[in-house]
Motif scaffolding. Structure first.
Motif, PDB file in Angstrom:
ATOM      1  N   GLN A 271       0.689  -1.112  -0.084  1.00  0.00           N
ATOM      2  CA  GLN A 271       0.065  -0.106  -0.122  1.00  0.00           C
ATOM      3  C   GLN A 271       1.084   1.227   0.143  1.00  0.00           C
ATOM      4  O   GLN A 271       0.660   2.336  -0.543  1.00  0.00           O
ATOM      5  N   LEU A 272       2.059   1.227   0.729  1.00  0.00           N
ATOM      6  CA  LEU A 272       2.642   2.362   1.034  1.00  0.00           C
ATOM      7  C   LEU A 272       3.560   2.642  -0.279  1.00  0.00           C
ATOM      8  O   LEU A 272       3.690   3.881  -0.712  1.00  0.00           O
ATOM      9  N   ILE A 273       3.954   1.789  -1.166  1.00  0.00           N
ATOM     10  CA  ILE A 273       4.798   1.779  -2.258  1.00  0.00           C
ATOM     11  C   ILE A 273       4.027   1.841  -3.638  1.00  0.00           C
ATOM     12  O   ILE A 273       4.646   1.751  -4.582  1.00  0.00           O
ATOM     13  N   ASN A 274       2.640   2.110  -3.228  1.00  0.00           N
ATOM     14  CA  ASN A 274       1.839   1.979  -4.628  1.00  0.00           C
ATOM     15  C   ASN A 274       2.071   3.255  -5.513  1.00  0.00           C
ATOM     16  O   ASN A 274       2.166   4.247  -5.061  1.00  0.00           O
ATOM     17  N   PRO A 275       2.423   3.142  -6.571  1.00  0.00           N
ATOM     18  CA  PRO A 275       2.932   4.219  -7.723  1.00  0.00           C
ATOM     19  C   PRO A 275       1.580   5.080  -7.902  1.00  0.00           C
ATOM     20  O   PRO A 275       1.920   6.513  -7.861  1.00  0.00           O
ATOM     21  N   SER A 276       0.524   4.756  -7.633  1.00  0.00           N
ATOM     22  CA  SER A 276      -0.535   5.533  -8.062  1.00  0.00           C
ATOM     23  C   SER A 276      -0.897   6.197  -6.714  1.00  0.00           C
ATOM     24  O   SER A 276      -1.035   5.640  -5.631  1.00  0.00           O
ATOM     25  N   LEU A 277      -0.951   7.611  -6.994  1.00  0.00           N
ATOM     26  CA  LEU A 277      -1.180   8.649  -5.807  1.00  0.00           C
ATOM     27  C   LEU A 277      -2.542   8.219  -5.332  1.00  0.00           C
ATOM     28  O   LEU A 277      -2.875   8.441  -3.955  1.00  0.00           O
ATOM     29  N   ARG A 278      -3.451   8.028  -6.166  1.00  0.00           N
ATOM     30  CA  ARG A 278      -4.894   7.987  -5.812  1.00  0.00           C
ATOM     31  C   ARG A 278      -5.183   6.535  -4.820  1.00  0.00           C
ATOM     32  O   ARG A 278      -5.771   6.580  -3.907  1.00  0.00           O
ATOM     33  N   GLU A 279      -4.304   5.530  -5.089  1.00  0.00           N
ATOM     34  CA  GLU A 279      -4.455   4.438  -4.540  1.00  0.00           C
ATOM     35  C   GLU A 279      -3.683   3.998  -3.035  1.00  0.00           C
ATOM     36  O   GLU A 279      -3.728   3.266  -2.518  1.00  0.00           O
TER      37      GLU A 279
END
Length: 490
Positions: A271-279
């Motif tokens: 969750q922390l390293i998700n490239p999508s800022l929205r997610e």
């Protein structure tokens, strides 16, 4: 032992019984109070010393940071000092948190700027040690529970750290508590408020994608905390764990074979390293709830300052409105023009992903094309347009630094504007001689078919000069050198 603060001193070591350096004669005490025992490190914007405070009982250790601002411009230096004082006041507020080093003093002396901070008796996190720790998962959980409340605190103060990585997290020897250090006051001043725009501040591999595009949010710090966890778990730089071809992380197969992580921890890190800022989680509080921790259980903060002022680097650039309203008798066309000129102009935000990808894949021609496109966007011109010499002065310093950083990094310092500038200066500003060294023709050509887009091209051959227009195009390198000097990039 007393260490001289003079950056030009050839023999800075002195006996602690001396008040003045025995080599250069400079005083060894700051404000007749602080002295340096030994250097701890040096970077592009300053030096750090282990020091001692002679005015306090038992003469406790402290950290002394000496900041450099490479400019001879008096007006810019005055601005640097003013910004330094404002940023240091903000840092003083942050130091009220028990997991952020306390700021003891900040001042100017003999043309240098200094910060004196609490010395943390401990050590920075070491990825090679952590990845082999027998209780790695428990350590990662403890790190998250310790650092997330600190991030909640600084984000509440309208501050974003921007450079979270293992080197900037220390573990206090006496309690084992994790301490967040290095809020980068030198980077804040030099790369943002002084230079006219926050674009790229951080460490490659640990930065969130939006940071590379010139935007920072609280979620950006959460991403960096996630990549810090990846580094500590695998012992590998996060940059090597991301598959740019398939645009996804591949880190689980790099976990040491003797380590076993729970699905819950893997889920939180993903969750922390998700490239999508929205997610990605938007706040430290949201992550704390997710892991079953409570911000209310965080260490108490001493004397918090209500309604702190935002950092200069976080404040938008807005054109000032006139103090008096426009006369109602003003010609409508002139009124429209006046309103247009007074309308705040949004800063250009550049996405450096394409340039980074091309350079990382050694696609030199694509990188050269993208560099030209970025320069056009920075000057608000149609992509493919030529830039004139006068427009070089308008190129934002932080963006020039970002472009040059990426070229230098992926070419192993063979290519980039700075390489070209240094070669030009070594040739004593002789443009034909410079062209001979980098294998460019000294005369103007229209097709640029001499360019070599491969790593065996001469040092300084790229990026090309294809984007230069005007009748005195050959002066472009002198103008770029002048701009780099104005920006403090040399």
């Amino acid at each position: 032992m007393a260490h001289c603060f003079n950056p030009d001193c050839a023999k800075p070591e002195n006996s602690d019984r001396h008040q003045f350096c025995q080599h250069c004669g400079q005083g060894l005490h700051l404000k007749e109070r602080y002295s340096a025992l030994q250097p701890l490190g040096q970077g592009g914007f300053g030096r750090t010393f282990l020091g001692v405070d002679h005015h306090l009982p038992q003469q406790p250790r402290c950290v002394i940071k000496q900041l450099f601002f490479p400019t001879q411009n008096p007006a810019m230096r005055d601005k640097a000092i003013a910004l330094f004082q404002q940023e240091a006041q903000q840092l003083s507020t942050l130091g009220n948190h028990p997991q952020i080093p306390t700021l003891a003093a900040y001042f100017e002396q003999q043309g240098q700027l200094y910060l004196v901070q609490e010395w943390i008796d401990g050590q920075s996190l070491n990825a090679s040690v952590w990845s082999q720790h027998p209780h790695l998962e428990l350590m990662i959980w403890q790190l998250l529970r310790d650092i997330l409340p600190v991030l909640h605190f600084i984000h509440e103060q309208k501050v974003i750290h921007r450079d979270i990585k293992p080197d900037n997290i220390m573990q206090r020897r006496s309690t084992g508590q994790f301490i967040l250090i290095d809020f980068g006051i030198a980077r804040m001043l030099t790369d943002t408020a002084m230079m006219g725009g926050a674009t790229v501040i951080g460490t490659p591999g640990f930065m969130a994608p939006e940071q590379l595009r010139g935007r920072v949010l609280p979620a950006s710090d959460l991403y960096s905390l996630g990549t810090t966890c990846l580094n500590l778990i695998t012992g590998v730089n996060p940059e090597e764990l991301f598959d740019i071809v398939n645009d996804r992380w591949q880190w689980r197969d790099r976990i040491p074979s003797h380590q076993h992580l729970s699905l819950d921890l893997i889920r939180i890190i993903n969750q922390l390293i998700n490239p999508s800022l929205r997610e990605r989680p938007q706040s430290a509080t949201a992550v704390l709830r997710e892991i079953g921790a409570d911000i209310a259980n965080a260490p108490a903060i001493q004397n918090p300052t209500p309604n702190p002022a935002p950092l200069i680097s976080d404040m938008p650039t807005v054109a000032m409105s006139p103090s008096q309203p426009a006369p109602t008798t003003l010609d409508p066309d002139l009124l429209a023009l006046k309103q247009k000129l007074e309308t705040p102009v949004e800063p250009v935000r550049i996405d450096y992903t394409n340039l980074q990808t091309a350079l990382k894949r050694k696609q030199w021609e694509a990188a050269d094309d993208e560099t030209w496109a970025i320069l056009c966007r920075l000057t608000r011109k149609r992509v493919g347009s030529y830039l004139f010499l006068s427009e070089i002065d308008d190129l934002p310093c932080a963006d020039l630094r970002a472009i040059d950083f990426l070229w230098a990094k992926y070419s192993e310092k063979r290519f980039g504007f700075k390489v070209q500038i240094l070669m030009f200066k070594a040739a004593q500003d002789d443009y034909p001689e410079f062209c001979h060294q980098v294998d460019w023709p000294a005369h103007d050509v229209s097709r640029h078919n001499y360019l070599k887009y491969h790593p065996r091209a001469p040092v300084g051959h790229l990026p090309s000069r294809r984007w230069i227009g005007g009748g005195k195009w050959w002066k472009h390198l002198a103008m770029i050198a002048q701009r780099f000097e104005q920006c403090g990039l040399l």
